[in-house]
Each structure stands twice: as C-alpha cells, then as structure tokens.
Design an enzyme around this catalytic site. Structure first.
Site, short mmCIF file in Angstrom:
data_model
loop_
_atom_site.label_atom_id
_atom_site.label_comp_id
_atom_site.label_asym_id
_atom_site.label_seq_id
_atom_site.Cartn_x
_atom_site.Cartn_y
_atom_site.Cartn_z
N ASN A 45 7.36 -17.99 39.53
CA ASN A 45 8.02 -19.30 39.53
C ASN A 45 7.55 -20.12 38.34
O ASN A 45 6.40 -20.00 37.90
CB ASN A 45 7.81 -20.05 40.85
CG ASN A 45 6.36 -20.18 41.26
OD1 ASN A 45 5.54 -19.32 41.00
ND2 ASN A 45 6.03 -21.28 41.93
N ILE A 46 8.45 -20.93 37.81
CA ILE A 46 8.15 -21.75 36.64
C ILE A 46 8.63 -23.18 36.93
O ILE A 46 9.83 -23.40 37.15
CB ILE A 46 8.84 -21.20 35.37
CG1 ILE A 46 8.44 -19.73 35.15
CG2 ILE A 46 8.46 -22.05 34.14
CD1 ILE A 46 9.21 -19.03 34.04
N GLU A 47 7.68 -24.10 36.97
CA GLU A 47 8.00 -25.51 37.23
C GLU A 47 7.86 -26.30 35.94
O GLU A 47 7.27 -25.82 34.97
CB GLU A 47 7.04 -26.07 38.29
CG GLU A 47 7.13 -25.30 39.61
CD GLU A 47 6.10 -25.74 40.64
OE1 GLU A 47 5.24 -26.59 40.33
OE2 GLU A 47 6.17 -25.23 41.77
N GLU A 58 11.92 -14.99 42.22
CA GLU A 58 12.98 -14.00 42.46
C GLU A 58 14.08 -14.11 41.41
O GLU A 58 14.61 -13.11 40.92
CB GLU A 58 13.64 -14.23 43.84
CG GLU A 58 12.73 -14.06 45.02
CD GLU A 58 12.02 -15.35 45.43
OE1 GLU A 58 11.60 -16.12 44.54
OE2 GLU A 58 11.88 -15.57 46.64
N CYS A 90 14.00 -18.41 49.22
CA CYS A 90 14.72 -19.64 49.57
C CYS A 90 16.23 -19.35 49.68
O CYS A 90 16.71 -18.30 49.26
CB CYS A 90 14.45 -20.73 48.53
SG CYS A 90 15.30 -20.45 46.96
N CYS A 93 18.24 -18.45 46.39
CA CYS A 93 17.89 -17.10 45.90
C CYS A 93 18.52 -16.03 46.77
O CYS A 93 18.95 -14.98 46.27
CB CYS A 93 16.38 -16.92 45.84
SG CYS A 93 15.63 -17.77 44.44
N1 THU Z 1 9.35 -20.55 45.19
C1 THU Z 1 9.61 -19.28 44.72
O1 THU Z 1 9.29 -18.97 43.57
N2 THU Z 1 10.24 -18.41 45.55
C2 THU Z 1 10.55 -18.65 46.84
O2 THU Z 1 11.11 -17.81 47.51
C3 THU Z 1 10.25 -19.95 47.45
C4 THU Z 1 9.73 -21.00 46.52
C5 THU Z 1 8.65 -21.49 44.33
C6 THU Z 1 9.44 -22.65 43.85
C7 THU Z 1 8.37 -23.67 43.58
O3 THU Z 1 7.85 -23.47 42.29
C8 THU Z 1 7.28 -23.33 44.59
O4 THU Z 1 7.55 -22.03 45.03
C9 THU Z 1 7.19 -24.27 45.77
O5 THU Z 1 8.41 -24.44 46.37
#
Ligand code: THU
Length: 130
Positions: A45-47, A58, A90, A93
């Site tokens: 994940n990249i924020e 994903e 989520c 995804c």
């Molecule tokens: N996140 C994912 O990368 N995949 C998931 O299936 C659920 C959530 C990430 C998004 C965000 O960066 C962090 O988890 C918290 O929601």
C-alpha cells in the site's frame, strides 16, 4: 495450490509489505499475485499527503501485472505485517480483482502465515457487471 505454494506466496506478500508507505495509517499491507503462467507480481500500500490517493497493496500488484501484459491470474495472497489477523481485501479491490479473474483464489493471511482461502466471487456476491 498446495500448502507449500500458498505459504511461499504469503512469504512474497510479507516481503512486499516492508516497502509499504503508510505514515498515516501505520498499517503495512503486502500482496502477491500469481499468474496462470507462474509469474508473481507483488505490491504494497502507498499513502500520501492528499489522503484521497491511497492505493492498496492488491491494486499495486494487479496494475503492475496488467501493465506488463498479464491478465490471467490464479491467486493473490494478502497480509498485514505484524497483524495476527487475516487481511481481507477492501470492497473496491474485490471488484477490480473480480473483473480480471472471477475465479481468483484470495489467500488472506496473518503474520504467522496461517491463512484462509476464499474465491473472489464468494467475497463479492452479485458483483457489478455490464
Ligand atoms: N489497505 C490495503 O492495502 N489493502 C487492503 O485490503 C485494505 C487496506 C491499505 C490502505 C491503507 O493504506 C491502509 O491499508 C489502511 O486502510
């Protein structure tokens, strides 16, 4: 997929989670997507500061694979580093994964590499279709 193959996919997802950019949520996620041809694409994940532009592990894995010409997938492993609980994808995804691979096996793992496997069409009943 046998247990050894599943665990090695989880291992790849866990390694990818180390690259997560998650200064805001502190929730490191890794994914590893297996193609029918046996290639593995990983993602984390990249924020970012805008917050609205967050991308899940994903989707990173899926977009890497699709952008390199791969569209047939067998399984994806998803794990949240350091968490002792499974990490289900989520909603958005699920829709994306379903559109590429309605029979995809979704491996949801914890940090001990325990896992459960569900088909994406079971995780997303009545998926949107055109
Ligand atoms: N996140 C994912 O990368 N995949 C998931 O299936 C659920 C959530 C990430 C998004 C965000 O960066 C962090 O988890 C918290 O929601």
């Amino acid at each position: 997929m046998n247990d050894k193959k599943v665990k090695s996919l989880i291992e790849r997802a866990l390694s990818a989670s180390a690259n997560a950019v998650c200064d805001y949520s502190k929730f490191k996620v890794g994914a590893a997507l297996l193609t029918k041809g046996g290639k593995i694409f990983t993602g984390c994940n990249i924020e970012n500061k805008s917050l609205t532009m967050v991308i899940c592990a994903e989707r990173v894995a899926l977009y890497k694979a699709v952008s390199e010409g791969h569209r047939n997938f067998i399984a994806i492993a998803v794990v949240a580093a350091g968490k002792n609980r499974f990490c289900p994808p989520c909603g958005p995804c699920r829709q994306l994964l379903y559109e590429f691979a309605p029979d995809l096996n979704v491996i949801m793992a914890n940090n001990k590499k325990d896992y459960i496997i569900k088909r994406i069409d079971d995780l997303l009943p009545l998926a949107f279709k055109i």
